[in-house]
Write an enzyme that holds these catalytic residues in place. Structure first.
Site, PDB file in Angstrom:
ATOM      1  N   THR A   1      23.423   6.549 -28.967  1.00 33.56           N
ATOM      2  CA  THR A   1      24.211   7.440 -29.818  1.00 33.56           C
ATOM      3  C   THR A   1      25.520   6.755 -30.197  1.00 33.56           C
ATOM      4  OG1 THR A   1      23.318   9.336 -28.609  1.00 33.56           O
ATOM      5  CG2 THR A   1      25.316   9.718 -29.886  1.00 33.56           C
TER       6      THR A   1
ATOM      7  N   GLY B   1       9.394   5.684 -23.595  1.00 33.08           N
ATOM      8  CA  GLY B   1       8.939   5.604 -22.209  1.00 33.08           C
ATOM      9  C   GLY B   1       8.630   6.978 -21.637  1.00 33.08           C
TER      10      GLY B   1
ATOM     11  N   MET C   1      30.725  13.691 -21.404  1.00 32.06           N
ATOM     12  CA  MET C   1      29.808  12.897 -22.236  1.00 32.06           C
ATOM     13  C   MET C   1      30.614  11.882 -23.021  1.00 32.06           C
ATOM     14  SD  MET C   1      27.001  15.606 -23.534  1.00 32.06           S
ATOM     15  CE  MET C   1      25.807  16.328 -22.411  1.00 32.06           C
TER      16      MET C   1
ATOM     17  N   ALA D   1      31.335   7.513 -23.686  1.00 30.57           N
ATOM     18  CA  ALA D   1      30.719   6.197 -23.590  1.00 30.57           C
ATOM     19  C   ALA D   1      31.294   5.395 -22.420  1.00 30.57           C
ATOM     20  CB  ALA D   1      30.936   5.435 -24.898  1.00 30.57           C
TER      21      ALA D   1
ATOM     22  N   HIS E   1      60.710  -4.120 -26.648  1.00 30.54           N
ATOM     23  CA  HIS E   1      61.392  -3.359 -27.691  1.00 30.54           C
ATOM     24  C   HIS E   1      61.287  -4.092 -29.022  1.00 30.54           C
ATOM     25  CE1 HIS E   1      64.389  -0.843 -29.628  1.00 30.54           C
ATOM     26  NE2 HIS E   1      64.955  -1.951 -30.096  1.00 30.54           N
TER      27      HIS E   1
HETATM   28  P1  FAD Z   1      22.877   7.651 -25.533  1.00 28.37           P
HETATM   29  O1  FAD Z   1      23.897   6.821 -26.181  1.00 28.37           O
HETATM   30  O2  FAD Z   1      22.487   8.932 -26.169  1.00 28.37           O
HETATM   31  O3  FAD Z   1      21.596   6.705 -25.357  1.00 28.37           O
HETATM   32  C1  FAD Z   1      20.376   7.145 -24.894  1.00 28.37           C
HETATM   33  C2  FAD Z   1      19.279   6.342 -25.575  1.00 28.37           C
HETATM   34  O4  FAD Z   1      18.050   6.606 -24.922  1.00 28.37           O
HETATM   35  C3  FAD Z   1      19.083   6.712 -27.037  1.00 28.37           C
HETATM   36  O5  FAD Z   1      19.246   5.584 -27.867  1.00 28.37           O
HETATM   37  C4  FAD Z   1      17.648   7.240 -27.101  1.00 28.37           C
HETATM   38  O6  FAD Z   1      16.960   6.849 -28.272  1.00 28.37           O
HETATM   39  C5  FAD Z   1      17.009   6.598 -25.875  1.00 28.37           C
HETATM   40  N1  FAD Z   1      15.887   7.354 -25.317  1.00 28.37           N
HETATM   41  C6  FAD Z   1      15.865   8.664 -24.972  1.00 28.37           C
HETATM   42  N2  FAD Z   1      14.665   8.981 -24.428  1.00 28.37           N
HETATM   43  C7  FAD Z   1      13.931   7.844 -24.430  1.00 28.37           C
HETATM   44  C8  FAD Z   1      12.617   7.520 -23.994  1.00 28.37           C
HETATM   45  N3  FAD Z   1      11.823   8.433 -23.409  1.00 28.37           N
HETATM   46  N4  FAD Z   1      12.172   6.245 -24.166  1.00 28.37           N
HETATM   47  C9  FAD Z   1      12.964   5.294 -24.739  1.00 28.37           C
HETATM   48  N5  FAD Z   1      14.213   5.556 -25.152  1.00 28.37           N
HETATM   49  C10 FAD Z   1      14.690   6.808 -25.005  1.00 28.37           C
HETATM   50  N6  FAD Z   1      32.236   8.706 -26.683  1.00 28.37           N
HETATM   51  C11 FAD Z   1      33.358   8.006 -26.477  1.00 28.37           C
HETATM   52  O7  FAD Z   1      33.630   7.615 -25.336  1.00 28.37           O
HETATM   53  N7  FAD Z   1      34.213   7.699 -27.501  1.00 28.37           N
HETATM   54  C12 FAD Z   1      33.962   8.109 -28.760  1.00 28.37           C
HETATM   55  O8  FAD Z   1      34.744   7.823 -29.666  1.00 28.37           O
HETATM   56  C13 FAD Z   1      32.797   8.866 -29.014  1.00 28.37           C
HETATM   57  N8  FAD Z   1      32.506   9.278 -30.257  1.00 28.37           N
HETATM   58  C14 FAD Z   1      31.367   9.995 -30.471  1.00 28.37           C
HETATM   59  C15 FAD Z   1      31.116  10.439 -31.759  1.00 28.37           C
HETATM   60  C16 FAD Z   1      29.984  11.179 -32.027  1.00 28.37           C
HETATM   61  C17 FAD Z   1      29.713  11.642 -33.430  1.00 28.37           C
HETATM   62  C18 FAD Z   1      29.060  11.451 -30.984  1.00 28.37           C
HETATM   63  C19 FAD Z   1      27.804  12.226 -31.253  1.00 28.37           C
HETATM   64  C20 FAD Z   1      29.309  11.013 -29.696  1.00 28.37           C
HETATM   65  C21 FAD Z   1      30.468  10.291 -29.434  1.00 28.37           C
HETATM   66  N9  FAD Z   1      30.774   9.837 -28.145  1.00 28.37           N
HETATM   67  C22 FAD Z   1      31.931   9.142 -27.925  1.00 28.37           C
HETATM   68  C23 FAD Z   1      29.888  10.089 -26.998  1.00 28.37           C
HETATM   69  C24 FAD Z   1      29.011   8.850 -26.700  1.00 28.37           C
HETATM   70  O9  FAD Z   1      28.267   8.543 -27.844  1.00 28.37           O
HETATM   71  C25 FAD Z   1      28.086   9.129 -25.521  1.00 28.37           C
HETATM   72  O10 FAD Z   1      28.838   9.553 -24.415  1.00 28.37           O
HETATM   73  C26 FAD Z   1      27.294   7.876 -25.138  1.00 28.37           C
HETATM   74  O11 FAD Z   1      26.520   7.439 -26.217  1.00 28.37           O
HETATM   75  C27 FAD Z   1      26.400   8.158 -23.930  1.00 28.37           C
HETATM   76  O12 FAD Z   1      25.607   7.062 -23.630  1.00 28.37           O
HETATM   77  P2  FAD Z   1      24.153   7.205 -22.974  1.00 28.37           P
HETATM   78  O13 FAD Z   1      23.647   5.826 -22.864  1.00 28.37           O
HETATM   79  O14 FAD Z   1      24.232   8.059 -21.780  1.00 28.37           O
HETATM   80  O15 FAD Z   1      23.304   8.020 -24.028  1.00 28.37           O
HETATM   81  P1  NAI Z   2      32.944  20.074 -27.505  1.00 30.63           P
HETATM   82  O1  NAI Z   2      32.404  20.699 -26.291  1.00 30.63           O
HETATM   83  O2  NAI Z   2      34.032  19.097 -27.419  1.00 30.63           O
HETATM   84  O3  NAI Z   2      33.469  21.230 -28.480  1.00 30.63           O
HETATM   85  C1  NAI Z   2      32.653  22.277 -28.950  1.00 30.63           C
HETATM   86  C2  NAI Z   2      33.538  23.430 -29.396  1.00 30.63           C
HETATM   87  O4  NAI Z   2      32.740  24.389 -30.055  1.00 30.63           O
HETATM   88  C3  NAI Z   2      34.233  24.131 -28.240  1.00 30.63           C
HETATM   89  O5  NAI Z   2      35.611  24.164 -28.478  1.00 30.63           O
HETATM   90  C4  NAI Z   2      33.579  25.520 -28.237  1.00 30.63           C
HETATM   91  O6  NAI Z   2      34.460  26.536 -27.821  1.00 30.63           O
HETATM   92  C5  NAI Z   2      33.174  25.689 -29.698  1.00 30.63           C
HETATM   93  N1  NAI Z   2      32.066  26.630 -29.940  1.00 30.63           N
HETATM   94  C6  NAI Z   2      30.893  26.745 -29.261  1.00 30.63           C
HETATM   95  N2  NAI Z   2      30.118  27.703 -29.805  1.00 30.63           N
HETATM   96  C7  NAI Z   2      30.784  28.219 -30.875  1.00 30.63           C
HETATM   97  C8  NAI Z   2      30.501  29.244 -31.856  1.00 30.63           C
HETATM   98  N3  NAI Z   2      29.357  29.935 -31.860  1.00 30.63           N
HETATM   99  N4  NAI Z   2      31.422  29.488 -32.804  1.00 30.63           N
HETATM  100  C9  NAI Z   2      32.591  28.802 -32.826  1.00 30.63           C
HETATM  101  N5  NAI Z   2      32.906  27.831 -31.930  1.00 30.63           N
HETATM  102  C10 NAI Z   2      32.022  27.535 -30.972  1.00 30.63           C
HETATM  103  O7  NAI Z   2      31.666  19.485 -28.274  1.00 30.63           O
HETATM  104  P2  NAI Z   2      31.533  18.533 -29.544  1.00 30.63           P
HETATM  105  O8  NAI Z   2      32.773  18.508 -30.354  1.00 30.63           O
HETATM  106  O9  NAI Z   2      30.261  18.911 -30.200  1.00 30.63           O
HETATM  107  O10 NAI Z   2      31.373  17.092 -28.892  1.00 30.63           O
HETATM  108  C11 NAI Z   2      30.399  16.843 -27.892  1.00 30.63           C
HETATM  109  C12 NAI Z   2      30.816  15.740 -27.000  1.00 30.63           C
HETATM  110  O11 NAI Z   2      30.707  14.475 -27.638  1.00 30.63           O
HETATM  111  C13 NAI Z   2      32.274  15.812 -26.572  1.00 30.63           C
HETATM  112  O12 NAI Z   2      32.469  16.706 -25.507  1.00 30.63           O
HETATM  113  C14 NAI Z   2      32.539  14.406 -26.168  1.00 30.63           C
HETATM  114  O13 NAI Z   2      32.100  14.240 -24.846  1.00 30.63           O
HETATM  115  C15 NAI Z   2      31.654  13.591 -27.103  1.00 30.63           C
HETATM  116  N6  NAI Z   2      32.485  13.001 -28.162  1.00 30.63           N
HETATM  117  C16 NAI Z   2      33.556  12.215 -27.837  1.00 30.63           C
HETATM  118  C17 NAI Z   2      34.374  11.682 -28.801  1.00 30.63           C
HETATM  119  C18 NAI Z   2      35.541  10.868 -28.400  1.00 30.63           C
HETATM  120  O14 NAI Z   2      35.629  10.491 -27.249  1.00 30.63           O
HETATM  121  N7  NAI Z   2      36.456  10.546 -29.313  1.00 30.63           N
HETATM  122  C19 NAI Z   2      34.109  11.900 -30.217  1.00 30.63           C
HETATM  123  C20 NAI Z   2      32.999  12.768 -30.456  1.00 30.63           C
HETATM  124  C21 NAI Z   2      32.224  13.251 -29.453  1.00 30.63           C
END
Ligand code: FAD
Ligand code: NAI
Length: 471
Positions: A44, A118, A324, A326, A450
């Site tokens: 992701t 997998g 959640m 990275a 500074h």
């Molecule tokens: P994932 O990255 O979801 O990886 C899991 C992988 O497993 C996937 O590629 C999937 O295809 C694969 N997989 C699943 N099941 C199977 C299977 N059965 N066989 C083979 N492959 C499989 N976090 C930050 O720290 N900073 C950020 O700025 C940030 N921005 C974000 C922005 C967005 C829009 C989103 C959605 C998330 C963001 N996050 C951010 C959160 C971050 O992406 C996740 O915390 C991170 O990717 C988690 O890593 P993971 O490896 O646990 O899972």
């Molecule tokens: P989030 O949990 O941060 O926020 C979801 C929000 O939606 C909450 O404030 C909740 O109260 C609200 N909500 C839930 N149901 C609702 C409803 N029916 N109507 C109105 N509001 C409602 O989840 P989000 O923003 O989807 O992100 C998921 C995760 O992805 C984050 O918690 C973070 O771990 C990760 N992420 C991290 C980033 C970063 O580190 N910069 C960037 C993007 C994602």
């Protein structure tokens, strides 16, 4: 892959958790297989999360700044145009460069990478449905589940990634919508709202709670953030719940209910972004074949050494407990390999920084005032505004502050909360201080260059136990 060779470690999922574990295990001399079904590595984060969103945030900020923030700097620009195709290509290039880089690193560390899905056959064997067709299987002495998470859907509103979108649609829209409603004012909601609002979309954020920013953001900082985002043109409806949605008409309709006795309302917009959180992903993994249990939120249950109830099957990243993020997944990936290889490993869950990449950035690490109040722990607070920082002044970029929380007796730092330019980089200093058990006096007595924004960090530390010099 051969069904007869047993690997030291088989990893399901090539996201941050999976690929980092694969590299670390390779470095430790283990025989490793990493299975990923997406077709590219990085999960992701690299493909549809952290990386593409930061590209869009960076470049949309630049565009917005050129449009609205040059005159007072004595810079006069001519016609400014947005080329959305190139804007998206810059993002795609960042993603493909990084995902290919990860593939190279796996190769370099001797990791076998299989493109496919997998599924557990038994406690040691994984069957892989290959992306290119056909099937293979691998056996592992140890198996790591690192399958990540997916967007939580909104009941009754089908995601099509065009008009009703998750973050995945939001990083790939082909035109700039006139209006967008964001369900959920958490981190995804606010980052994506920032991107499209800067490009010209009228964005309304509907948040169920009385505060934006999602779980963990300090209340004072959240309020300041909301004020600044509002000034940039975003509308907010707090304490408001989206009850239902309907996309049968030309515009997507949302029925919303004010939590505190307000009247129900209908909001119509071109696009609705569903950003109400993410949920663990275990689809297709066949955990039922090995009798593995999930908790009531769908998370794989593990112990403090990342072991599931089948001890040689471990699990890290978004699919299990904790924030959640990275960098949390990355820390766990290193630790889990150390547990497997050496029997010990460590992640300090008290020191995991959070950064929201809006403008200004918001970043925090450690405890909030609310956390401490809930635990009845006494604390002292010191703040320093960027309006009193010389570098912020020269940059004409003075919104925000650094806030520190410390133990009133020992002066030990307990938490740092920053809103301001470069907060995401500055928070690393807070994490280091917390990790080393620094007092605010330790920070204040550390010489900071500074003129830098980091001096605001030092002065907030001064303000926590004594007095700041410049405020
Ligand atoms: P994932 O990255 O979801 O990886 C899991 C992988 O497993 C996937 O590629 C999937 O295809 C694969 N997989 C699943 N099941 C199977 C299977 N059965 N066989 C083979 N492959 C499989 N976090 C930050 O720290 N900073 C950020 O700025 C940030 N921005 C974000 C922005 C967005 C829009 C989103 C959605 C998330 C963001 N996050 C951010 C959160 C971050 O992406 C996740 O915390 C991170 O990717 C988690 O890593 P993971 O490896 O646990 O899972
Ligand atoms: P989030 O949990 O941060 O926020 C979801 C929000 O939606 C909450 O404030 C909740 O109260 C609200 N909500 C839930 N149901 C609702 C409803 N029916 N109507 C109105 N509001 C409602 O989840 P989000 O923003 O989807 O992100 C998921 C995760 O992805 C984050 O918690 C973070 O771990 C990760 N992420 C991290 C980033 C970063 O580190 N910069 C960037 C993007 C994602």
């Amino acid at each position: 892959a051969s069904a007869y060779e047993e690997k030291d470690l088989v990893i399901i999922g090539g996201g941050v958790a999976g690929y980092v574990a694969a590299i670390k295990a390779g470095q430790e001399g283990m025989k490793v297989t990493c299975i990923e079904k997406r077709g590219t590595l990085g999960g992701t984060c690299l493909n549809v999360g952290c990386i593409p969103s930061k590209s869009l945030l960076n470049n949309s900020h630049l565009y917005h700044q050129i449009l609205h923030d040059t005159k007072k700097r004595g810079i006069e620009v001519g016609e400014v145009n947005l080329n959305l195709t190139q804007f998206m290509k810059a993002k795609d290039d960042a993603v493909s460069g990084l995902t290919k880089g990860v593939e190279f690193l796996l190769k370099k560390n001797g990791v076998e990478y299989i493109k496919g899905t997998g599924t557990f056959v038994d406690e040691h064997e994984i069957k892989v449905a290959l992306n290119d067709g056909g099937e293979t299987s691998v056996r592992g002495k140890n198996i790591l589940i690192a399958t990540g998470s997916e967007a939580t859907p909104f009941p009754g509103l089908e995601i099509d990634e065009k008009r009703v979108i998750t973050s995945t649609g939001a990083i790939a829209l082909e035109e700039i919508p006139k209006t967008m409603t964001v369900i959920g004012g958490g981190i995804i909601g606010l980052e994506m709202a920032s991107v499209w609002s800067r490009l010209g979309t009228k964005v309304t954020v509907v948040e169920f709670l009385g505060q934006i920013g999602g779980p963990g953001m300090d209340a004072e900082i959240a309020k300041a953030t909301q004020k600044l985002l509002k000034k940039q043109g975003m509308d907010f409806k707090l304490n408001t719940k989206v009850v239902s949605g309907d996309k049968s008409g030309e515009l997507v309709k949302l029925e919303v209910d004010a939590a505190k006795g307000g009247k129900p309302e209908t909001i119509e917009s071109d696009v609705v972004l569903v950003a109400i959180g993410r949920r663990p992903y275990t689809g297709g993994l066949g955990i039922e074949n090995i009798g593995m249990e999930l908790d009531d939120r769908g998370r794989v249950i593990i112990d403090s050494e990342y072991r599931t109830k089948i001890p040689h099957i471990r699990c890290v990243g978004d699919v299990t407990f904790g924030p959640m993020l990275a960098h949390k997944a990355e820390e766990e990936a290193v630790a889990v390999v150390e547990f497997i290889k050496k029997g010990y490993g460590h992640v300090n869950y008290g020191v995991i920084p959070s950064v929201m990449y809006t403008y200004p950035e918001v970043a925090w690490v450690g405890q909030t005032e609310q956390d401490l109040k809930d635990q009845k722990i006494p604390f002292r607070v010191g703040t320093f505004p960027f309006s009193a920082n010389s570098r912020a002044k020269t940059n004409l970029d003075t919104d925000g502050m650094v806030k520190m929380i410390a133990d009133p007796e020992t002066d030990r730092l307990l938490g740092v909360h920053i809103i301001g330019p470069n907060a995401g980089e500055m928070i690393a200093e807070g994490a280091l201080a917390l990790e080393y058990g620094a007092s605010t006096e330790d920070i204040a007595r550390t010489c900071h260059a500074h003129p830098t924004l980091a001096e605001a960090f030092k002065e907030a530390a001064m303000a926590t136990h004594s007095k700041a010099i410049h405020f």
